[in-house]
Design a protein around this motif. Sequence first.
Motif, short mmCIF file in Angstrom:
data_model
loop_
_atom_site.label_atom_id
_atom_site.label_comp_id
_atom_site.label_asym_id
_atom_site.label_seq_id
_atom_site.Cartn_x
_atom_site.Cartn_y
_atom_site.Cartn_z
N PRO A 15 0.81 -1.22 0.00
CA PRO A 15 0.00 0.00 0.00
C PRO A 15 0.85 1.27 0.00
CG PRO A 15 -0.89 -1.61 1.54
CD PRO A 15 0.43 -2.15 1.07
N LYS A 16 0.49 2.19 -0.89
CA LYS A 16 1.11 3.50 -1.02
C LYS A 16 2.59 3.45 -1.42
CE LYS A 16 -1.99 5.71 2.32
NZ LYS A 16 -2.09 6.53 3.55
N ARG A 17 3.05 2.25 -1.81
CA ARG A 17 4.46 2.14 -2.22
C ARG A 17 4.60 1.54 -3.61
NH1 ARG A 17 8.22 -0.53 2.17
NH2 ARG A 17 9.77 0.23 0.66
N GLY A 18 4.05 0.34 -3.81
CA GLY A 18 4.19 -0.28 -5.12
C GLY A 18 3.99 -1.78 -5.07
N TYR A 19 4.91 -2.53 -5.72
CA TYR A 19 4.77 -3.98 -5.82
C TYR A 19 6.10 -4.64 -5.48
CZ TYR A 19 0.56 -2.85 -8.50
OH TYR A 19 -0.64 -2.34 -8.91
N VAL A 20 6.03 -5.89 -4.98
CA VAL A 20 7.22 -6.64 -4.63
C VAL A 20 7.00 -8.12 -4.94
CG1 VAL A 20 6.46 -6.94 -2.23
CG2 VAL A 20 8.89 -7.17 -2.80
N LEU A 21 8.05 -8.77 -5.45
CA LEU A 21 8.03 -10.22 -5.63
C LEU A 21 8.56 -10.84 -4.34
CD1 LEU A 21 7.82 -12.83 -7.35
CD2 LEU A 21 10.17 -12.39 -8.09
N ASP A 22 7.73 -11.66 -3.69
CA ASP A 22 8.12 -12.28 -2.43
C ASP A 22 9.30 -13.22 -2.67
OD1 ASP A 22 8.33 -13.74 -0.03
OD2 ASP A 22 6.21 -13.46 0.41
N ALA A 23 10.40 -12.97 -1.99
CA ALA A 23 11.63 -13.75 -2.20
C ALA A 23 11.45 -15.22 -1.83
CB ALA A 23 12.78 -13.14 -1.40
N GLU A 24 10.48 -15.54 -0.99
CA GLU A 24 10.27 -16.94 -0.59
C GLU A 24 9.84 -17.81 -1.77
OE1 GLU A 24 7.66 -17.38 2.68
OE2 GLU A 24 8.89 -16.20 4.07
N TYR A 25 9.26 -17.18 -2.79
CA TYR A 25 8.80 -17.93 -3.95
C TYR A 25 9.80 -17.88 -5.10
CZ TYR A 25 4.30 -18.42 -1.68
OH TYR A 25 3.31 -18.75 -0.80
N CYS A 26 10.98 -17.37 -4.82
CA CYS A 26 12.03 -17.28 -5.83
C CYS A 26 13.09 -18.33 -5.54
CB CYS A 26 12.64 -15.88 -5.84
SG CYS A 26 13.94 -15.66 -7.07
N GLN A 27 13.13 -19.38 -6.33
CA GLN A 27 14.08 -20.47 -6.16
C GLN A 27 15.25 -20.27 -7.11
OE1 GLN A 27 12.45 -24.25 -7.20
NE2 GLN A 27 14.30 -25.39 -6.70
N GLN A 28 16.45 -20.14 -6.54
CA GLN A 28 17.63 -19.90 -7.36
C GLN A 28 18.02 -21.18 -8.09
OE1 GLN A 28 19.22 -16.92 -7.85
NE2 GLN A 28 17.50 -16.08 -6.70
N VAL A 29 18.03 -21.12 -9.42
CA VAL A 29 18.42 -22.27 -10.24
C VAL A 29 19.49 -21.82 -11.22
CG1 VAL A 29 16.16 -23.35 -10.04
CG2 VAL A 29 16.64 -21.86 -11.97
N GLU A 30 20.22 -22.79 -11.72
CA GLU A 30 21.26 -22.52 -12.70
C GLU A 30 20.60 -22.14 -14.01
OE1 GLU A 30 25.02 -24.84 -14.79
OE2 GLU A 30 24.03 -25.69 -13.03
N SER A 31 20.96 -21.01 -14.55
CA SER A 31 20.34 -20.52 -15.77
C SER A 31 20.87 -21.29 -16.97
CB SER A 31 20.61 -19.02 -15.96
OG SER A 31 21.99 -18.79 -16.09
N PRO A 32 20.11 -21.29 -18.08
CA PRO A 32 20.55 -22.02 -19.27
C PRO A 32 21.93 -21.56 -19.74
CG PRO A 32 18.27 -21.34 -19.49
CD PRO A 32 18.81 -20.67 -18.26
N GLN A 33 22.82 -22.51 -20.00
CA GLN A 33 24.17 -22.20 -20.44
C GLN A 33 24.33 -22.29 -21.95
OE1 GLN A 33 26.97 -21.48 -18.32
NE2 GLN A 33 25.32 -21.07 -16.91
N GLU A 34 23.55 -23.19 -22.58
CA GLU A 34 23.67 -23.36 -24.02
C GLU A 34 22.32 -23.30 -24.70
OE1 GLU A 34 26.67 -26.03 -21.95
OE2 GLU A 34 24.59 -26.47 -22.37
N ASP A 35 22.28 -22.70 -25.87
CA ASP A 35 21.16 -22.83 -26.79
C ASP A 35 21.69 -23.63 -27.96
OD1 ASP A 35 19.35 -21.31 -25.32
OD2 ASP A 35 20.22 -19.46 -26.11
N ILE A 36 21.09 -24.76 -28.24
CA ILE A 36 21.65 -25.67 -29.22
C ILE A 36 20.74 -25.74 -30.43
CG2 ILE A 36 22.47 -28.02 -29.60
CD1 ILE A 36 22.93 -28.21 -26.62
N SER A 37 21.31 -25.59 -31.62
CA SER A 37 20.52 -25.64 -32.83
C SER A 37 21.32 -26.32 -33.92
CB SER A 37 20.12 -24.22 -33.28
OG SER A 37 21.27 -23.45 -33.54
#
Length: 294
Positions: A95-117
């Motif tokens: 309220p009166k500030r804005g929006y926030v993504l709750d960190a509890e629902y953010c699971q740190q995972v290894e991001s994609p390293q390769e795009d293969i085609s």
Amino acid sequence: MKKYCCAINNWLIDLPSGSIIHLVTGEHKRLGAYQLKLLDLLQQNPGKVFTREELTNQVWEGRVIGNNSLPNAIHALRAALEDDGKQQRIIRTVPKRGYVLDAEYCQQVESPQEDISLDNEKSLTEADAANIPPHSSDVTYKTSGQPTRYRRGVVVSLLLVVALFVAFIGYLKIDRGQTIKPEELAKNEYSNIRLYTLVEPGERLQDQATVYNRLKDTYHLLNEQIKKKSINLSIYSRSNNQTLNFTLRLHSTCGQNILAMQIYHWRANLASLNELILDETRRKLNEMAPCKTE
């Protein structure tokens, strides 16, 4: 160096396809360009409260928008992430500030390293695959942002995920209204491997069992290898036409390692599919720390 991103309530952002992908089922949900950009901004800053002005300036980049553009985008993201607009578990209104993504629902995972085609930049068809030798030239990896080329007849997009198995358990226990459930295949066939396919109500089990039939020889090889190391392997898979969502979990008394893959045109080349699964499973197996026994 490994790079990490945030899986929000088990949903991973895939900017190239303009969608979010569920880590367990592989389900895709398309989002609008600004909705996806908004979600990407929030996931890069979990727990940070953004004002309306900050969000509109960074997402819409100074464009003239209506008063409801931001609230409508937030509403669409909550629906896509299976959030409750009233409880606001994941994306909260401050309220009166804005929006926030709750960190509890953010699971740190290894991001994609390769795009293969493929070299020819086109998807391989069943007919094309017949003209390609099973053991053609090797994979060439690049560390830059340019696509890595894979010459073995299978177009693969890897989501290299090292995460807790709670993602699977949480998904399967969300509620009884879930439409997809795991069914075990080949019970007692392997000493150290458990195989599951994700099946929709009314869907024949044999429709999803095709994956097992194509990989059962590879499973026998892997079973012998992990048995020697006292490691167990659980595999979850679901195919949708030419796309295979394949998740494996290696686990022992000393730890675990998880890999989730999305494999395009997996039916095109049987030898390449088996080689891919074998190589990637062994790679994750080698990453596990030795388990010392007393």
